[in-house]
Enzyme design. Structure first.
Site, PDB file in Angstrom:
ATOM      1  N   GLY A  61       0.405   5.720   1.133  1.00 36.75           N
ATOM      2  CA  GLY A  61      -0.413   6.837   1.580  1.00 36.75           C
ATOM      3  C   GLY A  61       0.385   8.109   1.591  1.00 36.75           C
ATOM      4  N   PHE A  95       2.060   9.342   3.893  1.00 41.31           N
ATOM      5  CA  PHE A  95       3.345   9.131   4.579  1.00 41.31           C
ATOM      6  C   PHE A  95       4.373   8.538   3.628  1.00 41.31           C
ATOM      7  CE2 PHE A  95       6.355   6.796   7.137  1.00 41.31           C
ATOM      8  CZ  PHE A  95       6.524   7.562   8.284  1.00 41.31           C
ATOM      9  N   GLY A  96       3.925   7.574   2.834  1.00 38.59           N
ATOM     10  CA  GLY A  96       4.840   6.889   1.924  1.00 38.59           C
ATOM     11  C   GLY A  96       4.395   5.449   1.721  1.00 38.59           C
ATOM     12  N   PRO A  97       5.222   4.609   1.084  1.00 41.55           N
ATOM     13  CA  PRO A  97       4.853   3.221   0.811  1.00 41.55           C
ATOM     14  C   PRO A  97       4.886   2.349   2.066  1.00 41.55           C
ATOM     15  CG  PRO A  97       7.096   3.633   0.109  1.00 41.55           C
ATOM     16  CD  PRO A  97       6.537   4.958   0.517  1.00 41.55           C
ATOM     17  N   GLY A 137       0.819  -1.202   0.000  1.00 47.37           N
ATOM     18  CA  GLY A 137       0.000   0.000   0.000  1.00 47.37           C
ATOM     19  C   GLY A 137       0.849   1.246   0.000  1.00 47.37           C
ATOM     20  N   ASP A 197      -8.670  11.560  11.068  1.00 43.63           N
ATOM     21  CA  ASP A 197      -8.645  10.972   9.717  1.00 43.63           C
ATOM     22  C   ASP A 197      -9.233   9.571   9.746  1.00 43.63           C
ATOM     23  OD1 ASP A 197      -8.230  11.025   7.011  1.00 43.63           O
ATOM     24  OD2 ASP A 197      -6.133  10.408   7.105  1.00 43.63           O
TER      25      ASP A 197
END
Length: 823
Positions: A521, A523-525, A519, A637
């Site tokens: 997001g 933030f990153g992978p 996945g 969130d």
């Protein structure tokens, strides 16, 4: 004339009957039994007594509940263990002043009695329901109403009402303790008990039966140690009375507020307060349950701290009794003195510590008049005395509390009262704390040992600092900057988590192989990895191009590392190496909720019992964040993409990068930078930048409606109108067609009542005005109960047009709202 008299009597009889029916009756006389269907009401109409059926049950019970509060809130039950199977129950008072409940119209079939030992026949016994919620029996012939024959406050159930004594009558031996219901539908005695233990200095315990699971810190003259000082609040005052006649805890209200303390069927102790406007019970406070609240987790002479990744440590001067068990994470064997005590040695020390909840006092004695010096001498004279302290903290401290044998259940707190623990002189020479009369010979020995110890300590300290600097230089991983502006993560936050080397993480993920990517997001992978011991992990790697992720990294370390709940994802560790910033989580086999829910094939396999279980789990997780956790967190969130599912489909809330800490039930903050995901953000947050716990409630409501329908709120379309998912659900609710919102794949597995209740709760959560939305405590209770629900008001953002309007406002006010993407 005779006919005239008959008519007059008849008229007066009718008038008397009308008046008697219209006036609320607050008492029961010996010749006026109360049948099922009839009730008596306290004089101020606060409480009502009669027969009722709890939850889904059809059994009938004699009980007391709040008169004008819906749904019915029961505070006392008479026949908890012997329900009546039909509506034939009768309640009466006998000539001896005994209360009886029988069924079937047969007075010989006694279901329950007040169990009063009859000493004499009373002239005119009466049962009266007071406005305190207390059902009392007295003799109306006598003027002194304080001389009660019997009262329900002496036989409590699961609820502590204001003015009710909770403890023990030392004259009669009667104990007043509380026991939970078995379930919301069954008031019979459940698993949990809340009681005052009068052995040694009295203290309060929560347990399963007689087995203690949690101990409330002992009363220090102002409040319970480790609990915020209750008497400082404007709502209620508390008292803890210990004398030769009785020992009890009691609280009294300072205002017209309606409050109750309840031992829930699941073992939680909650103080609930009525919101008179919404008729909802709001949690005012609760007994916090965390890793250290469990009774004695660290064994004898051990101390527990929730601030540490390893909660248990030994008190100063003590060491693990079985080191192998401690290394394996089993601390139950506790600790033992590093040097054995010798009571005959005049140089035994008492080492002073503070910042802890004092040990279990069942093996203790106390004296209210002793000074602290006298207390020390008393402890010194008794070889079995292991510690002492002031009994009372008022006026600088007074009284004496002595502990004997092992010190159990010590835990870290913000309390500053001092505890003096007996130790060998060789363990305390370097501490510089002396609490005994220093004779010349002893003083010489002590000073010599102290100077030598201080010199050794100084040398060791210098060496240690030098080694730490060399260690840091060699590893080069714990002092790296977090961004291009040199923002540094505070070491005290990172030290609470295990550190993973970049080498180990590369090995676990096959050097961040693209095939292991699960996945990505803001933030990153995120990668799947396998450690050397075979444990599967999820590795969240900060992208070099991410700006939001820098803040998220620090927020996750600060927040989630201190949170422990079955419905929150667990953070296992971190890595900082040069520009790399990595977080390591437990791996979730079924990935995120949105990956299943919005996939047509996978979604059809997600049956209703699983979806309802997921809704419950998310609700409990958010409730923990808002009210039960140490930090109190607003997630900001909450969405389907941030709900992860383990192998048993248990939901776990993840991604705390945007979370914010708050204090107090009504805490609200404002920001110019609105962050979150379209479709889940509340209107007051999106338009005005105001967020609170009700912002999370809104997001939860959206998630619930998505789980039921299998459709996304953002981008939802319908051939008959332009409403989004919220608007569609609202339209169906007004037309009494809510069941049509349910996904077609659930037809064979659904429980219609549960589906409708979930939709109703979801609509209550997405109401436009924050003050109209329920708290998460109310949400959890509404999901598990069968009571009537309040009607929802119009939701916010119920059309796609309203979303576009917010987009324009957001752009003009320079707010930032993230797009919908997986994390």
């Amino acid at each position: 004339m005779e006919l005239y008299r008959i008519i007059i009597v008849l008229i007066f009889s009718i008038i008397f009957f009308i008046l008697s029916c219209s006036a609320a009756v607050d008492r029961v006389y010996i010749n006026q039994p109360i049948k099922d269907g009839n009730t008596i009401v306290s004089d101020g109409e606060m409480y009502e007594l009669g027969f009722f059926s709890p939850g889904k049950s059809k059994n009938r019970y004699l009980g007391i509940w709040y008169r004008n509060i819906s749904p019915c809130t029961v505070v006392w039950v008479a026949n908890r263990q012997t329900p009546i199977k039909d509506a034939s129950g009768v309640f009466q008072v006998t000539t001896e002043g005994v209360l009886l409940s029988h069924s079937g119209g047969n007075s010989n079939t006694i279901i329950w009695s007040s169990n009063f030992t009859v000493s004499s026949r009373h002239v005119n016994p009466v049962a009266k329901l007071l406005d305190s919620g207390n059902l009392v029996v007295w003799d109306e012939y006598y003027r002194n109403k304080e001389e009660l024959i019997w009262q329900s406050f002496d036989y409590p159930g699961d609820t502590i009402l204001p003015g009710m004594k909770f403890g023990k009558d030392l004259i009669t031996g009667r104990e007043r303790y509380f026991t939970s219901w078995k379930s919301p539908d069954d008031p019979s005695i459940g698993l949990y008990k809340f009681w005052v233990d009068t052995n040694g200095y009295p203290q309060v315990f929560l347990g399963e039966g007689e087995h203690e699971t949690l101990r409330i810190g002992r009363w220090n003259g102002v409040g319970f140690q480790g609990v915020s000082v209750e008497n400082m609040n404007p709502i209620f005052s508390t008292e803890f009375v210990v004398n030769e006649k009785e020992i009890y805890y009691r609280y009294k209200l300072k205002s017209t507020t309606v409050q109750r303390v309840i031992l829930m069927w699941d073992g939680m102790v909650r103080r609930l307060q009525l919101n008179k406007r919404t008729q909802e019970w709001v949690e005012y406070a609760n007994v916090v349950v965390d890793a250290c609240s469990r009774y004695g987790p660290c064994g004898p002479f051990g101390s527990c701290s929730i601030k540490s990744s390893v909660p248990c440590s030994c008190l100063e001067g003590f060491e693990p009794k079985v080191p192998e068990e401690w290394k394996a994470g089993d601390w139950s064997s506790g600790c033992q003195p590093k040097k054995p005590l010798d009571c005959r040695t005049p140089a035994d020390f008492f080492y002073k510590i503070s910042g802890v909840v004092f040990p279990d006092t069942r093996r203790s004695s106390y004296n209210e008049s002793m000074s602290l010096g006298e207390c020390e001498m008393a402890c010194r004279r008794d070889c079995s005395c292991t510690a002492y302290a002031n009994l009372n903290i008022r006026n600088g401290g007074s009284g004496c509390l002595l502990w004997f044998d092992d010190l159990l259940d010590v835990r870290e707190s913000d309390d500053h009262q001092e505890l003096y623990i007996r130790m060998a002189i060789s363990e305390l020479a370097a501490k510089g704390q002396f609490s005994f009369n220093k004779k010349k010979g002893v003083l010489t020995v002590v000073l010599s040992v102290s100077i030598a110890a201080l010199l050794l300590f100084a040398v060791a300290y210098v060496c240690r600092k030098k080694m730490k600097r060399l260690h840091k230089k060699g590893r080069g991983s714990r002092a790296h900057t977090l961004d291009k502006d040199h923002m540094t993560v505070q070491m005290e936050n990172l030290d609470e988590l295990p550190f993973f080397s970049l080498h180990k993480i590369r090995e676990a993920t096959d050097n961040f192989n693209i095939n292991n990517k699960i996945g990505e997001g803001g933030f990153g992978p995120v990668y799947k990895g396998v450690l050397e011991n075979g444990r599967v992990i999820a590795v969240k790697r900060l992208s070099e191009t991410s700006q939001q992720g820098l803040d998220e990294f620090q927020n996750e370390v600060i927040c989630i590392a201190k949170l422990q709940h079955r419905n929150l994802v667990k953070l296992l560790g971190y890595c900082i190496h040069e520009n790399e910033r990595i977080l390591i989580y437990e791996y979730m086999d079924n990935k995120s909720l949105d990956s299943l829910l919005f996939d047509e094939t996978k979604g059809s396999l997600l049956v209703w019992p699983q979806r309802f279980h997921i809704i419950h789990g998310i609700a409990r997780g958010v409730l923990y964040l808002h009210q039960d956790s140490l930090l109190q967190i607003i997630h900001r969130d909450l969405k389907a993409g941030n709900i992860l599912l383990d192998s048993e489909m248990n939901p776990k809330i993840s991604d705390f990068g945007l979370a914010r800490k708050f204090v107090g039930q009504d805490a609200m903050a404002k920001t110019k930078k609105v962050v979150g995901t379209h479709g889940y953000i509340s209107p007051e947050y999106a338009v005005h930048g105001r967020f609170s716990i009700k912002s999370d409630v809104f997001s939860f409501g959206v998630v619930v409606l998505e789980i039921v329908s299998g459709k996304k709120n953002r981008g939802f379309s319908h051939e008959a109108h332009s409403d989004n998912l919220l608007g569609h659900a609202w339209r169906l609710h007004k037309e009494d067609k809510s069941i049509e919102l349910m996904s077609a794949s659930l037809r064979n597995s659904c429980v219609v009542s549960e589906v409708l209740r979930s939709i109703h709760v979801g609509l209550l959560c997405v109401q436009h005005h924050a003050e109209d939305r329920p708290t998460m405590l109310s949400v959890v209770l509404m999901l598990i109960s069968e009571g009537a629900l309040p009607p929802p008001k119009q939701p916010a953002f119920f059309t796609e047009e309203s979303h576009r309007e917010v987009d324009i406002v957001s752009s003009l006010e320079k707010y930032t709202i993230t797009l919908l993407h997986a994390r």
